[in-house]
Design an enzyme around this catalytic site. Structure first.
Site, PDB file in Angstrom:
ATOM      1  N   LYS A 190      47.747  13.719  26.419  1.00  0.00           N
ATOM      2  CA  LYS A 190      47.827  14.068  27.839  1.00  0.00           C
ATOM      3  C   LYS A 190      46.695  15.019  28.187  1.00  0.00           C
ATOM      4  O   LYS A 190      46.107  15.643  27.312  1.00  0.00           O
ATOM      5  CB  LYS A 190      49.174  14.713  28.147  1.00  0.00           C
ATOM      6  CG  LYS A 190      49.387  16.004  27.380  1.00  0.00           C
ATOM      7  CD  LYS A 190      50.734  16.622  27.641  1.00  0.00           C
ATOM      8  CE  LYS A 190      50.911  17.891  26.843  1.00  0.00           C
ATOM      9  NZ  LYS A 190      49.937  18.962  27.134  1.00  0.00           N
ATOM     10  N   HIS A 213      41.767  16.849  25.955  1.00  0.00           N
ATOM     11  CA  HIS A 213      40.882  16.947  27.125  1.00  0.00           C
ATOM     12  C   HIS A 213      39.478  16.421  26.834  1.00  0.00           C
ATOM     13  O   HIS A 213      38.930  16.689  25.756  1.00  0.00           O
ATOM     14  CB  HIS A 213      40.746  18.413  27.549  1.00  0.00           C
ATOM     15  CG  HIS A 213      42.032  19.080  27.929  1.00  0.00           C
ATOM     16  ND1 HIS A 213      42.894  18.555  28.849  1.00  0.00           N
ATOM     17  CD2 HIS A 213      42.583  20.256  27.521  1.00  0.00           C
ATOM     18  CE1 HIS A 213      43.930  19.384  29.006  1.00  0.00           C
ATOM     19  NE2 HIS A 213      43.777  20.411  28.198  1.00  0.00           N
ATOM     20  N   ASP A 235      52.428  19.691  21.424  1.00  0.00           N
ATOM     21  CA  ASP A 235      51.127  20.350  21.265  1.00  0.00           C
ATOM     22  C   ASP A 235      51.015  21.325  20.076  1.00  0.00           C
ATOM     23  O   ASP A 235      50.494  22.427  20.228  1.00  0.00           O
ATOM     24  CB  ASP A 235      50.759  21.093  22.563  1.00  0.00           C
ATOM     25  CG  ASP A 235      50.617  20.163  23.760  1.00  0.00           C
ATOM     26  OD1 ASP A 235      50.834  18.939  23.621  1.00  0.00           O
ATOM     27  OD2 ASP A 235      50.277  20.656  24.859  1.00  0.00           O
ATOM     28  N   CYS A 244      53.362  24.081  28.387  1.00  0.00           N
ATOM     29  CA  CYS A 244      53.612  22.653  28.169  1.00  0.00           C
ATOM     30  C   CYS A 244      55.067  22.339  27.824  1.00  0.00           C
ATOM     31  O   CYS A 244      55.584  21.302  28.225  1.00  0.00           O
ATOM     32  CB  CYS A 244      52.639  22.110  27.138  1.00  0.00           C
ATOM     33  SG  CYS A 244      50.959  22.066  27.811  1.00  0.00           S
ATOM     34  N   ASP A 267      47.610  17.735  23.519  1.00  0.00           N
ATOM     35  CA  ASP A 267      46.737  18.069  24.634  1.00  0.00           C
ATOM     36  C   ASP A 267      45.365  17.495  24.250  1.00  0.00           C
ATOM     37  O   ASP A 267      44.889  17.731  23.126  1.00  0.00           O
ATOM     38  CB  ASP A 267      46.692  19.605  24.740  1.00  0.00           C
ATOM     39  CG  ASP A 267      46.464  20.128  26.135  1.00  0.00           C
ATOM     40  OD1 ASP A 267      46.971  19.523  27.105  1.00  0.00           O
ATOM     41  OD2 ASP A 267      45.786  21.176  26.260  1.00  0.00           O
ATOM     42  N   HIS A 319      36.345  19.595  30.975  1.00  0.00           N
ATOM     43  CA  HIS A 319      37.600  19.368  31.723  1.00  0.00           C
ATOM     44  C   HIS A 319      37.782  20.407  32.838  1.00  0.00           C
ATOM     45  O   HIS A 319      37.357  21.557  32.702  1.00  0.00           O
ATOM     46  CB  HIS A 319      38.792  19.437  30.753  1.00  0.00           C
ATOM     47  CG  HIS A 319      40.075  18.995  31.357  1.00  0.00           C
ATOM     48  ND1 HIS A 319      41.121  19.863  31.601  1.00  0.00           N
ATOM     49  CD2 HIS A 319      40.481  17.782  31.787  1.00  0.00           C
ATOM     50  CE1 HIS A 319      42.133  19.184  32.147  1.00  0.00           C
ATOM     51  NE2 HIS A 319      41.761  17.922  32.263  1.00  0.00           N
TER      52      HIS A 319
HETATM   53  C1  VGL Z   1      48.766  24.315  27.132  1.00  0.00           C
HETATM   54  C2  VGL Z   1      47.491  25.692  28.445  1.00  0.00           C
HETATM   55  C3  VGL Z   1      46.533  24.706  28.574  1.00  0.00           C
HETATM   56  C4  VGL Z   1      50.012  24.137  26.330  1.00  0.00           C
HETATM   57  C5  VGL Z   1      47.824  23.312  27.262  1.00  0.00           C
HETATM   58  O1  VGL Z   1      50.043  23.267  25.424  1.00  0.00           O
HETATM   59  O2  VGL Z   1      50.986  24.885  26.588  1.00  0.00           O
HETATM   60  N1  VGL Z   1      48.598  25.490  27.738  1.00  0.00           N
HETATM   61  N2  VGL Z   1      46.716  23.512  27.979  1.00  0.00           N
HETATM   62 ZN    ZN Z   2      45.158  22.061  27.946  1.00  0.00          ZN
END
Ligand code: VGL
Ligand code: ZN
Length: 220
Positions: free
Chosen positions: A119, A61, A21, A164, A59, A65
């Site tokens: 994801k 969405h 991410d 994540c 990430d 979401h």
């Molecule tokens: C993440 C919060 C929400 C991350 C992703 O990549 O750590 N944190 N979505």
């Molecule tokens: Zn997220």
């Protein structure tokens, strides 16, 4: 818990680097900025150059979401609500599919990465983990992908260390992978003690905590 340093070289076909991410919304100026998040990019590029197998996650969405505070009337970012699958932290809108905030940092230089895994695409399920979604049932397919390719050891880097990265590392262990987190190639959100909790859970699960020098000093 003693740390065992990798006996495999990063270029070994059984190893993979998981780059979690590194997207604009998690970088300074982004919707869910992780402090100093952009500092990991040059280091991840150096690490990536040593690995034969590199997998990148995004990430990703849909608008509206379930993890967005804006989806829930009267809720604010960083509140926690209870969903059918358990507690869910609510976030600012972030990493909406095909927006700039969801794009990978342009300076990521991993041309040999073979898979970009997206994801968090299911409207009603969050997914911090690159392996199993927040309902703890829905698989992304990553474990099977890695295993079918003979990979048994994963090195995890990226954002955010306490969400994540940690969930991905924990699920990698559960799926049977030797798992290292390269700490200086990660940055954390650190919400209400989440960073300390993440480390204690990861170390208890047998995730190894190392530094990039432990990799960069290995023979190629
Ligand atoms: C993440 C919060 C929400 C991350 C992703 O990549 O750590 N944190 N979505
Ligand atoms: Zn997220």
């Amino acid at each position: 818990m003693t740390t065992t340093f990798p006996s495999l070289r990063p270029s070994d076909p059984r190893c993979a680097l998981l780059v979690i991410d590194v997207q604009y919304d998690f970088l300074p100026g982004g919707a869910l900025a992780v402090a100093d998040g952009d500092a990991v990019v040059p280091l991840i590029n150096r690490l990536g150059a040593q690995f034969r197998n590199v997998i990148i996650t995004q990430d990703w969405h849909p608008g509206g979401h379930i993890s967005f505070a804006s989806t829930h009337a009267g809720r604010a970012p960083f509140d926690t609500i209870t969903l059918p699958y358990g507690p869910q932290t609510l976030w600012p809108d972030h990493c909406v599919q095909a927006t700039h905030g969801a794009a990978l940092h342009a300076d990521l230089d991993l041309p040999h990465a073979q898979l970009v895994l997206r994801k968090g695409c299911n409207q009603g399920i969050d997914s911090y983990s690159a392996f199993i979604e927040g309902d703890r049932t829905t698989q992304t397919g990553l474990a099977g992908y890695l295993k079918e390719r003979g990979i048994d050891s994963v090195f995890v880097v990226g954002l955010a260390l306490d969400f994540c990265v940690a969930w991905s590392a924990l699920d990698a262990r559960t799926a049977g992978f030797n798992t290292w987190v390269i700490e200086d190639a990660c940055r954390a959100i650190d919400l209400g003690g989440s960073l300390e909790k993440a480390w204690s859970e990861m170390l208890a699960a047998g995730v190894e905590r190392i530094d990039s020098t432990n990799i960069l000093s290995l023979p190629l």
